[in-house]
Design a protein around this motif. Structure first.
Motif, mmCIF file in Angstrom:
data_model
loop_
_atom_site.group_PDB
_atom_site.id
_atom_site.type_symbol
_atom_site.label_atom_id
_atom_site.label_comp_id
_atom_site.label_asym_id
_atom_site.label_seq_id
_atom_site.Cartn_x
_atom_site.Cartn_y
_atom_site.Cartn_z
ATOM 1 N N THR A 36 -32.953 15.284 41.122
ATOM 2 C CA THR A 36 -32.537 14.181 40.254
ATOM 3 C C THR A 36 -33.484 13.002 40.396
ATOM 4 O O THR A 36 -33.954 12.430 39.416
ATOM 5 N N GLU A 37 -33.770 12.622 41.660
ATOM 6 C CA GLU A 37 -34.589 11.433 41.892
ATOM 7 C C GLU A 37 -35.987 11.592 41.323
ATOM 8 O O GLU A 37 -36.502 10.702 40.655
ATOM 9 N N ALA A 39 -36.991 13.651 39.031
ATOM 10 C CA ALA A 39 -36.982 13.735 37.573
ATOM 11 C C ALA A 39 -36.806 12.345 36.982
ATOM 12 O O ALA A 39 -37.396 12.004 35.968
ATOM 13 N N LYS A 40 -35.993 11.487 37.659
ATOM 14 C CA LYS A 40 -35.811 10.123 37.173
ATOM 15 C C LYS A 40 -37.116 9.347 37.297
ATOM 16 O O LYS A 40 -37.476 8.546 36.430
ATOM 17 N N GLU A 43 -39.604 9.166 34.605
ATOM 18 C CA GLU A 43 -39.003 8.477 33.445
ATOM 19 C C GLU A 43 -39.957 8.275 32.271
ATOM 20 O O GLU A 43 -41.160 8.229 32.443
ATOM 21 N N LYS A 87 -42.272 17.874 31.068
ATOM 22 C CA LYS A 87 -41.595 17.491 32.309
ATOM 23 C C LYS A 87 -41.079 18.795 32.909
ATOM 24 O O LYS A 87 -40.237 19.462 32.291
ATOM 25 N N LYS A 100 -29.051 20.010 37.325
ATOM 26 C CA LYS A 100 -29.463 18.619 37.622
ATOM 27 C C LYS A 100 -30.683 18.242 36.794
ATOM 28 O O LYS A 100 -30.777 17.137 36.267
ATOM 29 N N ALA A 101 -31.635 19.165 36.727
ATOM 30 C CA ALA A 101 -32.869 18.880 35.975
ATOM 31 C C ALA A 101 -32.547 18.678 34.495
ATOM 32 O O ALA A 101 -33.057 17.743 33.861
ATOM 33 N N LYS A 103 -29.740 17.659 33.179
ATOM 34 C CA LYS A 103 -29.062 16.356 33.024
ATOM 35 C C LYS A 103 -30.088 15.230 33.050
ATOM 36 O O LYS A 103 -29.994 14.259 32.291
ATOM 37 N N SER A 104 -31.049 15.351 33.933
ATOM 38 C CA SER A 104 -32.086 14.320 34.024
ATOM 39 C C SER A 104 -32.928 14.271 32.742
ATOM 40 O O SER A 104 -33.257 13.194 32.237
ATOM 41 N N GLU A 107 -30.964 12.430 30.178
ATOM 42 C CA GLU A 107 -31.037 10.967 30.427
ATOM 43 C C GLU A 107 -32.352 10.386 29.938
ATOM 44 O O GLU A 107 -32.407 9.271 29.431
ATOM 45 N N GLN A 108 -33.423 11.157 30.123
ATOM 46 C CA GLN A 108 -34.743 10.661 29.721
ATOM 47 C C GLN A 108 -34.999 10.768 28.219
ATOM 48 O O GLN A 108 -36.001 10.277 27.721
#
Ligand code: AHR
Length: 340
Positions: A36-37, A39-40, A43, A87, A100-101, A103-104, A107-108
């Motif tokens: 998660t981190e 992938a964030k 951004e 990505k 998780k990926a 979801k990230s 978000e992006q």
């Protein structure tokens, strides 16, 4: 081969790459947090001056085939830096890391999400989240057991047909009779379930004198293919063939057969799926008999399809790969042309 292919890609790639690692906490929790981190940290997925921005949630690095697929995707992105941004997340064989990926990526605000589902079930919720966000999901190489409206398209091979063809090849190699064993892929993966269905049904329907005396998962890895074959050889010393759901497991099985003092390719014939360079080398050496091809070079088709989806164009629900069959008789003629 694996290393060479990867190093080319790593040098060339100007892509955003996420390697899901571990350490601290529990291994699982740490690798999830990191997914998660990182992938964030990656951004900025929204419109990049008209570029196609895609997220790809890869399974991991379990086989030479998987490495070739990853290389194909990353190489395409590296060669088209003005048109696409990739990505990339490596989930290290864990479905929760893939989720998780995804979801990230949502978000992006990427344009399209590609995923090679490690197993078939458990995707409904995250795919629905992508749908709600207006981001099409492209299933690459493996299918998912979800409603058809939760994904845009599936790009990949017909695994049931691969299993069926493998059964016909096995039957021919052993003269239509004898005891054989089967080494399966990852439990719950479409590539394993369907290759087993295709093979087992074809044998049951058309070859009454062939008996599958044991069938067990080797998780698509060479190490587990070897382990499973070692135990099969102990409990079934009279087998004449082994069918493996991928070439890596066949290469492991070949090692086990040799260590047991038998000749792979002669005493025990092999039929497997994928078509990686290693199995061609084994066929040329007379230690393997047949591979049913499954094309991993899906990068160009994936990006082309993603672009169509971004443009709002129609895409087929299943973009099927065209695959061949190779035997030890023809391996030497084609080995130099193999691209993976
Ligand atoms: O989904 C395709 C399968 O996954 C390949 O046959 C195997 O090698 C890989 O791990």
């Amino acid at each position: 081969m694996k290393k060479k292919l990867l190093s080319v890609v790593i040098c060339a790639a100007m892509v955003s790459t996420l390697l899901v690692g571990c350490g601290g906490k529990t291994e699982q929790a740490a690798s999830n947090d990191q997914a998660t981190e990182e992938a964030k940290a990656d951004e900025g997925g929204a419109d990049k001056g008209g570029k196609l921005v895609v997220g790809f949630a890869q399974i991991g690095q379990e086989s030479g085939w998987r490495d070739a697929e990853t290389a194909s995707i990353q190489q395409y992105a590296a060669e088209h830096p003005d048109e696409v941004e990739l990505k990339f997340a490596d989930a290290q064989q864990k479905q929760e890391n893939q989720i998780k990926a995804i979801k990230s990526f949502i978000e992006q605000g990427v344009d399209v999400i590609g995923v090679a589902p490690v197993v078939e079930t458990g995707w409904d919720q995250v795919f629905a989240e992508a749908k709600d966000a207006g981001i099409p999901i492209v299933l690459v190489d493996r299918t998912a057991d979800v409603d058809e409206d939760l994904y845009a398209t599936f790009i990949g091979s017909d695994f049931i047909e691969e299993g069926k063809v493998a059964a016909q090849q096995m039957a021919e190699l052993i003269g239509g009779k004898g005891k054989i064993v089967e080494i399966e892929g990852t439990v719950g993966a479409s590539a394993a379930t369907d290759r087993k269905t295709g093979f087992d049904e074809e044998i049951a329907a058309n070859y009454p004198d062939i008996e599958i005396v044991a069938s067990q998962t080797g998780d698509f890895t060479r190490a587990q293919g070897k382990e499973v074959m070692e135990s099969f050889l102990k409990s079934n010393p009279d087998i004449v063939g082994v069918y493996c759901h991928n070439d890596d497991m066949a290469l492991g099985a070949i090692e086990a057969i040799k260590e047991a003092g038998k000749k792979p390719g002669e005493d025990i014939v092999t039929v497997s799926v994928d078509g990686i360079k290693g199995i061609f080398e084994a066929m040329v050496a007379g230690e393997a008999n047949c591979t049913v091809e499954c094309n991993p070079l899906l990068g160009p088709l994936f990006f082309e399809t993603a672009q169509k989806l971004k443009n709002g164009e129609e895409v087929e629900k299943w973009v099927k790969s065209v695959d061949g069959v190779f035997t030890s008789e023809t391996a030497a003629d084609v080995i130099d042309e193999r691209a993976y």
